[in-house]
Scaffold this motif. Sequence first.
Motif, mmCIF file in Angstrom:
data_model
loop_
_atom_site.group_PDB
_atom_site.id
_atom_site.type_symbol
_atom_site.label_atom_id
_atom_site.label_comp_id
_atom_site.label_asym_id
_atom_site.label_seq_id
_atom_site.Cartn_x
_atom_site.Cartn_y
_atom_site.Cartn_z
ATOM 1 N N SER A 136 0.827 -1.211 0.000
ATOM 2 C CA SER A 136 0.000 0.000 0.000
ATOM 3 C C SER A 136 0.856 1.254 0.000
ATOM 4 C CB SER A 136 -0.913 0.000 1.221
ATOM 5 O OG SER A 136 -1.737 -1.135 1.202
ATOM 6 N N ASP A 189 -5.661 -1.709 -4.924
ATOM 7 C CA ASP A 189 -5.102 -2.308 -3.713
ATOM 8 C C ASP A 189 -6.167 -3.207 -3.106
ATOM 9 O OD1 ASP A 189 -3.495 -2.894 -1.619
ATOM 10 O OD2 ASP A 189 -3.445 -0.874 -0.762
ATOM 11 N N GLU A 190 -5.969 -4.502 -3.193
ATOM 12 C CA GLU A 190 -6.894 -5.500 -2.678
ATOM 13 C C GLU A 190 -8.338 -5.271 -3.117
ATOM 14 O OE1 GLU A 190 -6.222 -6.526 1.333
ATOM 15 O OE2 GLU A 190 -4.160 -5.815 1.318
ATOM 16 N N GLU A 217 -6.529 0.827 -0.432
ATOM 17 C CA GLU A 217 -6.914 0.325 0.890
ATOM 18 C C GLU A 217 -8.399 0.518 1.151
ATOM 19 O OE1 GLU A 217 -3.507 0.229 3.983
ATOM 20 O OE2 GLU A 217 -3.667 2.266 3.260
HETATM 21 MG MG LIG Z 1 -2.131 -2.681 2.260
#
Ligand SMILES: [Mg+2]
Lengths: 267, 301, 353
Positions: free
Chosen positions: B44, B159-160, B84
């Motif tokens: 991140s 991010d994810e 995030e």
């Molecule tokens: Mg992260």
Amino acid sequence: MFAVELKKMLLRPRTWVIIALLAGLPVLVAVLLRVTGIGPRPGEGPAFLAQVLGNGALFPAAALALILPIFLPIAVSVVAGESIAGENSLGTLRYLLVLPVGRTKLLIAKLMTVTVFVFMAVFIVAVVAYVVGASLFGIKPLPGVSGAAIAAEDATWRTVVTVIYVAVSMLGVAAAALLFSTFTDSPLAAVFGALAVLVTSQVLDLLEAGRAVHPYLLTHYWLAFIDLFRFPVLWRDVVRGFLLQGVYIALLLGAAWANFTTKDITS
Amino acid sequence: MTSVVSTRALTKRYGSVAAVDGVDLDIQEGDLFALLGPNGSGKSTTFRMLLGLVYATSGEIQLLGHSMPSAASRTLPHVGSLIEGPAFYPHHSGRANLTLLDASSGNGRRTRRARVREALERVRLDAGRLPYRAYSTGMKQRLGLAAALLRPRRLLILDEPTNGLDPSGTREMRDLLLQLQRSGTTILVSSHLLTEIELICTRAAILSEGRLVAQSKVQDLLSTSQSVIVVTHDIADAINAVGSIPGVSVLEQTPDGLVLDLNGAEASEVNASLVSAGVGVREFSLKRERLEDVFLRLTGA
Amino acid sequence: MVVAVAAAAALIPSALGLVPVSKAAVSAPSLLRRVLASAGVSYSGLAESFAGLSLPDVEGAGRLAAMFGEQTRMRVWYEGPTLWRVDELTPIGERDLYRDPYGTWYWDSGRRHATRTEGEGTVRFARPADLLPPELGRRLAAPASPAELSLLPTERIAGIDAAGLRITPAGDGTTLDHADLWADPASGLVVRVAITARGMKEPIISSSFLDLEQRRPASSITSFELPEDADAHFSEAPDFARAVDRYSPYVLPETIAGATKRAGAGAAGTYGRRFSLIAVLVLPDRFFPEDRLSALPEVGGPWDSARLAASPLLNALTVVDGGAAYVLGGTVTPDRLVAVASKLLDQGVAVQR
Ligand SMILES: [Mg+2]
Ligand SMILES: Nc1ncnc2c1ncn2[C@@H]1O[C@H](COP(=O)(O)OP(=O)(O)OP(=O)(O)O)[C@@H](O)[C@H]1O
């Protein structure tokens, strides 16, 4: 960007709740005065309030004097303190910045939005107070502090300058809250910071020992708008009040800018 | 091929801790690139530096051919991102949130409504006037993705993105990413769902404690796998037969066979020596290593 | 941050003060003459006075104690000795005094109360307007002799390069150590006064203009117009001496302990000369609210009882003896007051009727 920020502020129910509360206090006071018929002792209590019973035309000025020392600056701190820190705690700040919205631009848009809020709040309070004053106490020619009544057209511009002066007086607090808002993720902490500045300034202003710093205190010239109702108008403190706010705004905003544009956004 | 993201010795320190430490990333146009790593390995932080949210302590970043963060205003309009997890104003609906975002980015006003509708359709989100705070985790994630897709992007940094999605949502996400890649969008994604990554990504990099420990095509990462499975009843003979080949060792012994570490030897050579030793081999196969195995091996977990 | 703010803000006023100040080309005696002749100079402006007399807080003397115990802001428009207006500014209002040739109007904005007074008494209470630099300056300059004068550096005050003059009274029992005046060397108008009491380092009274214009003020400003919504009252000139006389059958002597009577009538008068002035009044003791003074220290002497109210610049002594109450006060030392009081009791006061 400013238009969007403005829209966000205007669409928030909170904005209107705050303004309603600000306007509500003077209305409550007016109703109490009317019902009980008991005003503050002459020459005591908040400015102009003692004379309002006899003349509702003074109520806008009295209402502004009522909310000026505490209520209005708290409201301004809440709105301004929330501006950056609120976005940061929600996480929306990072998505604004990658749109991209320049950090400087965002900061200026936030300050302008707060400015609009302040002017809006002061204006609405003044208008509400006029309506309430007129309906509860009746309107007579505006009595000047120095005795003679103020002519109608004179009264208009003095009231307009008063509204502008009170609003501008709040901008220093707004800039302080904005500065703290760039330092913390917690809107509450930013509001607290601004209130700490406010209270410190007001306490020092009361201390005879602090006489040397009085002219530089953020709150020192706040009540100078009363000088607008003297005959002839005493401009000295009003002008100084405007200038001092300008200096504070420039310095605080400069610091806010320096901090915000170099800060890591990790929320 | 042009480079879409490239970093040189990218480093971010928080105090004495290096969150990202000397990372050289290279992502080419058309890549579906996975940035992998355990929790706290710096993924991140790397993304935030690419997007100009966090300032690097040292090192350089080139994004779409421009240096970041100084060229943020030029490059970021072409970059969509999910960092995030999504973040929106809780009291507004998804649609209102996207409309505000679109207005803040200064996109054309006349086509705004259509753009917002398309983005919502793309992520299959239809929540009407429900305020964002009432959304489920998956709905929030979809709205975040819709925001990243509000306008045509050359690069997506996600991010994810599968965080909190149900199995069908995960599959939809997979299809969406592939579809976007086919239409020419470069995608940089981080995820802990390694099976998903293995299925769709072309290239991957692995971070461990802020350092880059691998960066290559996904196939190449997997083909460093070095073991064969031998199914046989003559286990003792088999062990004798391969014992003579230099480097080869027995990794594992099971009731019906062996797992051998080739260690540089050719699989065919092993097979030949087994056959010539008269071992009854019922099955001989290269052991397919999973991305998970590579990941665990390289990150030392 | 705060330091930066303070520094930047401090630069503004001091930048205005950077304008070079020219050297005064005037001698001390001629400056004094000009000050004394300045009563006819018209001006208007804003002045601030600060008095740290810390008078004992005696019940009923609230206004007077306040005037000499805090900062007072005044706006003034002055055409001449009998045509002027002085506004004492408060944070939420003002108290104005308008003077015309026939009397005064007093306006209290808080109560919206106007009082007309015809004429002016010969002995009256001090009022904020007395603290304006020109008034206070002339009062201090009047008794000064050339030997007591020295020049001070010129200072820029309210836009004027004001010549400085120090008056150091040659000791005759006064509490006044020195008085500093700054005046416009051209017109003689005093723009700042600082009075330092004996034994003190800092001025105990200071008064200075913040803004000043030497021009005739418009008559629309100096004339009072009774507002419709105001309460109006009319009163006779409050001649303090005559008022006391009405209740008091006593008659004070023409001289006490070598000090001659300067003004007053019958039971009230002022004595002394130059910088040592003593006001004296005598009443039947039933009119005298002695119980209110119980906080003051007692003084021993040839009398029934006496109490002293002391402050660096002003001292007051009250004496009760033989059915009469004496009040003595002025810019003299307590010792001198006690001496004068003893002498007065010695001489005795005549009784009328
Ligand atoms: Mg992260
Ligand atoms: N603001 C900060 N201050 C101090 N340390 C930080 C900060 N942000 C991140 N870190 C540290 O940097 C390291 C990398 O964090 P980062 O969030 O980039 O990891 P990640 O790879 O995204 O992990 P995850 O898989 O859990 O999301 C962590 O050790 C973290 O503690």
